[in-house]
Motif scaffolding. Sequence first.
Motif, PDB file in Angstrom:
ATOM      1  N   LYS A   1      33.671  43.984  40.228  1.00  0.00           N
ATOM      2  CA  LYS A   1      34.339  45.209  40.750  1.00  0.00           C
ATOM      3  C   LYS A   1      35.077  45.920  39.553  1.00  0.00           C
ATOM      4  O   LYS A   1      35.230  46.989  39.480  1.00  0.00           O
ATOM      5  CB  LYS A   1      35.276  44.717  41.671  1.00  0.00           C
ATOM      6  CG  LYS A   1      34.860  44.008  42.936  1.00  0.00           C
ATOM      7  CD  LYS A   1      35.877  43.459  44.032  1.00  0.00           C
ATOM      8  CE  LYS A   1      36.646  42.285  43.582  1.00  0.00           C
ATOM      9  NZ  LYS A   1      35.785  41.400  42.953  1.00  0.00           N
TER      10      LYS A   1
ATOM     11  N   SER B   1      38.134  31.246  39.627  1.00  0.00           N
ATOM     12  CA  SER B   1      37.245  32.365  39.259  1.00  0.00           C
ATOM     13  C   SER B   1      37.691  33.289  37.965  1.00  0.00           C
ATOM     14  O   SER B   1      36.996  34.003  37.483  1.00  0.00           O
ATOM     15  CB  SER B   1      37.541  33.432  40.469  1.00  0.00           C
ATOM     16  OG  SER B   1      38.986  33.558  40.405  1.00  0.00           O
TER      17      SER B   1
ATOM     18  N   CYS C   1      37.242  36.911  53.369  1.00  0.00           N
ATOM     19  CA  CYS C   1      36.634  37.528  52.098  1.00  0.00           C
ATOM     20  C   CYS C   1      35.245  37.700  52.454  1.00  0.00           C
ATOM     21  O   CYS C   1      34.570  36.760  53.082  1.00  0.00           O
ATOM     22  CB  CYS C   1      36.881  36.822  50.894  1.00  0.00           C
ATOM     23  SG  CYS C   1      36.151  37.187  49.456  1.00  0.00           S
TER      24      CYS C   1
ATOM     25  N   PRO D   1      34.090  39.098  46.612  1.00  0.00           N
ATOM     26  CA  PRO D   1      34.694  37.817  46.292  1.00  0.00           C
ATOM     27  C   PRO D   1      34.681  37.868  44.790  1.00  0.00           C
ATOM     28  O   PRO D   1      34.198  39.151  43.963  1.00  0.00           O
ATOM     29  CB  PRO D   1      33.612  36.900  46.697  1.00  0.00           C
ATOM     30  CG  PRO D   1      32.376  37.684  46.752  1.00  0.00           C
ATOM     31  CD  PRO D   1      32.620  38.830  47.091  1.00  0.00           C
ATOM     32  N   PRO D   2      35.391  37.111  44.279  1.00  0.00           N
ATOM     33  CA  PRO D   2      35.659  37.084  42.577  1.00  0.00           C
ATOM     34  C   PRO D   2      34.368  37.216  41.899  1.00  0.00           C
ATOM     35  O   PRO D   2      33.478  36.536  42.166  1.00  0.00           O
ATOM     36  CB  PRO D   2      36.582  35.870  42.426  1.00  0.00           C
ATOM     37  CG  PRO D   2      37.343  35.455  43.597  1.00  0.00           C
ATOM     38  CD  PRO D   2      36.286  35.896  44.729  1.00  0.00           C
TER      39      PRO D   2
ATOM     40  N   GLU E   1      42.931  44.608  41.543  1.00  0.00           N
ATOM     41  CA  GLU E   1      43.743  43.501  42.219  1.00  0.00           C
ATOM     42  C   GLU E   1      44.607  43.923  43.005  1.00  0.00           C
ATOM     43  O   GLU E   1      45.749  43.719  43.078  1.00  0.00           O
ATOM     44  CB  GLU E   1      44.559  42.717  40.956  1.00  0.00           C
ATOM     45  CG  GLU E   1      43.462  42.174  39.830  1.00  0.00           C
ATOM     46  CD  GLU E   1      42.516  41.060  40.432  1.00  0.00           C
ATOM     47  OE1 GLU E   1      43.072  40.382  41.589  1.00  0.00           O
ATOM     48  OE2 GLU E   1      41.613  40.596  39.731  1.00  0.00           O
TER      49      GLU E   1
ATOM     50  N   THR F   1      39.747  41.574  46.548  1.00  0.00           N
ATOM     51  CA  THR F   1      39.031  40.397  46.946  1.00  0.00           C
ATOM     52  C   THR F   1      38.889  40.046  48.219  1.00  0.00           C
ATOM     53  O   THR F   1      38.143  39.338  48.832  1.00  0.00           O
ATOM     54  CB  THR F   1      39.241  39.197  45.833  1.00  0.00           C
ATOM     55  OG1 THR F   1      40.619  38.890  46.123  1.00  0.00           O
ATOM     56  CG2 THR F   1      38.922  39.541  44.453  1.00  0.00           C
ATOM     57  N   THR F   2      40.027  40.239  48.995  1.00  0.00           N
ATOM     58  CA  THR F   2      40.083  39.922  50.476  1.00  0.00           C
ATOM     59  C   THR F   2      40.233  41.490  51.334  1.00  0.00           C
ATOM     60  O   THR F   2      40.527  42.291  50.805  1.00  0.00           O
ATOM     61  CB  THR F   2      41.447  39.186  50.711  1.00  0.00           C
ATOM     62  OG1 THR F   2      42.559  39.672  50.222  1.00  0.00           O
ATOM     63  CG2 THR F   2      41.422  37.801  50.069  1.00  0.00           C
TER      64      THR F   2
END
Length: 734
Positions: free
Chosen positions: A380, A720, A545, A375-376, A468, A506-507
């Motif tokens: 990462k 986020s 997520c 998740p945000p 992203e 993120t997903t």
Amino acid sequence: MASTQAGLVHPGDGLFEKVVNDWYPRLEERAYFVPPVHFNMVRYDTHHVGGQHSPHTDQVQVLVPKAPVKTKRKREQSVLMSDVQNDRTTQRLRACLRALAEEQNEVMFVLSQLDYGDYLGEPCYSAAVRCFHSPKDFVQEELKGKDVFHRGDFDILIFHREYGVLVGEVKTVGDNFSILDLTQKQQDAIVAKKVEQAVKQLNKAEKVLAHLLSDLQPPPRVRKSVMLPNIARSQLQRVLHNNPQLEEAVCQCMAVQRGVNPVDMCLCADELSNRNTPFDLTDDVMTKLVVWWRHVMTSQCPDTSFKAHYRSVVARFAGPATTIKVFSVSKPRLHVHTEGEAVSEIGRCFTQIILHPDQLEVLQRDQRLVHLLGPPGTGKTVVLVVRAVKWLQDGKRVTIISPRGFRSRAAACIIYDQVCNMTDSVVHHNLNRLHTDVMKDTSVKETLQRLAADKQGRNDEFFGVIDESSGNTDYAHPGIDNQFSKFCEELKNLFGDLLHLWVASTTKIDAPDWLDQVPLTESLRSPPVIVREIKQSVYFASDQCPQYREGSAPPPSDGPPVRRLYHTAGRDGHCGEDLGQCVQCGVDVCGYLVTDLRVGVKDASRPPRSAVSPDPLRYRDVLVVSAESSLTDDVTDPNTDEVVRPASGFVRGLRQGCVPVRVVKSGDDAAVEQMARMDGPDAVVAADSHVVSGIERHVVVLLGSEESTPFKDARFDLISRCSSQLVWVLPSSR
């Protein structure tokens, strides 16, 4: 206002009050808490990460949080479990008192964990405070030659404009009773001992306050309360019933009137939120908390004389001459008086290069093909940056790929700049950026042709990082994941076993199964108050997520409370339904940024302090983004420079308060990269929601509803972006 005693003017008072007027501009209207947020005790180990052959001095320094320990060895820099328990209790207590103040519209000033010796203790103000009483010149007669009376602190010190002073002694006893094998008798004995200590400390605090405020006539009324956030009323009632002498001491200490239950004057677990959800107060708990407040404070007659001294007293206890210390690893003494300073320091804490131990382990394994999923705000991007640095220091050619056109450009720019900042310029010729859009066949084809041409005549390995890689929800498309997966397959077909690729999303994208999935789920880049908002996203409910999980070490702080402002269409100067077109909404946000957070205040206007204080918030630390519609700037006639179409109402409202605003639109690549680098003039950035992926700002102003849907989810995409203070402008529900 000058404070006088028998005609004597105290010159320091007027000086401090001027500063306090700037620091706490709504002092006569609302409650203030100082420090504005609670900072937890957190320690870090320093690790150096770099290429296999890079010297130690060239390696990246990262911080790894240290898990709390039960006991520590001599000179060991660790946080004890008892420290964590104290932090949690203090945080919970402050959250409940803040909710009480908002519920009851109390005008008061709340100080927590103020050492006696820090009162008017700043050396640079020694001349100005010479005429005030100090804790250091007051020694209790029976302690002469044994101990100085100025040692100690106020756990909770409340100055109420109408009702005078309340001092609370907090005991965290009971937090670990559930895991200790203790009988009821043993538990009660421990509670009794702590209550006895609290009574002695409250009596001492009352005498110290009487001395410090002895120049005020008549002297303010001092109320006292024993605060036991982890002990139930029933247990305290039993303890006092079985200890008549202790019950009498409690009654005398808190001036309990005949017929009043002394437990009613104590703050217990029944009147506070659940320990597991400290920031969620039910209506039942709030009712009980209000009852306690009335017993200890507002049921008695107001202290009418204190109202005239309220501002002067606050100026002494929370002005520049008093040290308001918070825990800090990097600075030995840190002043945090104002909300803006707290927001700045929290933002700094959450944007450091921090990795959890499992992330460090991933980097040390040196895997070739990795998919970072989380998740945000789980670090990462930081992992990708350090990964790229390691490759670069090993002499590899590294390519940073932006996979979604202008939507991922800012994220790629941030990675590029951070890698450059962490490496020697002599290796920067091996660092490249590549922009593509996996949803456009022509863009992908051009990208692959460019890579193939670059590969001609060379048999080098390809080292690439992609951030992203999953699209923002407002860009949701049935085929985006499939298209990204196809792009990865094309890279593998082109480079084969020479491909080194690290991807972050993120997903749960449809990534190729040959990428080793590494879950990252501990929050690092946003304070818990922001994470709690993100968790309400529909993406977690739909299992698109991974869920956040709690880390082994506490975060630096829970963060400042979310500030919600409301667009009352047709009232109070607000107009229309579109928040972005409302000038009054911009004016309201401007007032909060400039008056409460003091954004844009220059260092030269800050009062002198000998201790270190956080950097003031700049305009560029603020990001404005709308979840509903795009914000626009003035459109001018190129021939006459006349405005032919004015900026969005919200932008104009900010500018009315002399706040500089720069509007960043989709497709303006230069402006997007300038925003990512925080370059250019010092101005608030108002950006399209499509271009803020990867951006972090200390303050995020979000325009839009709290509704969460798969195709429009401000919680997941935009909140986020915030590393400290969230300001949410909402349609009014009233």
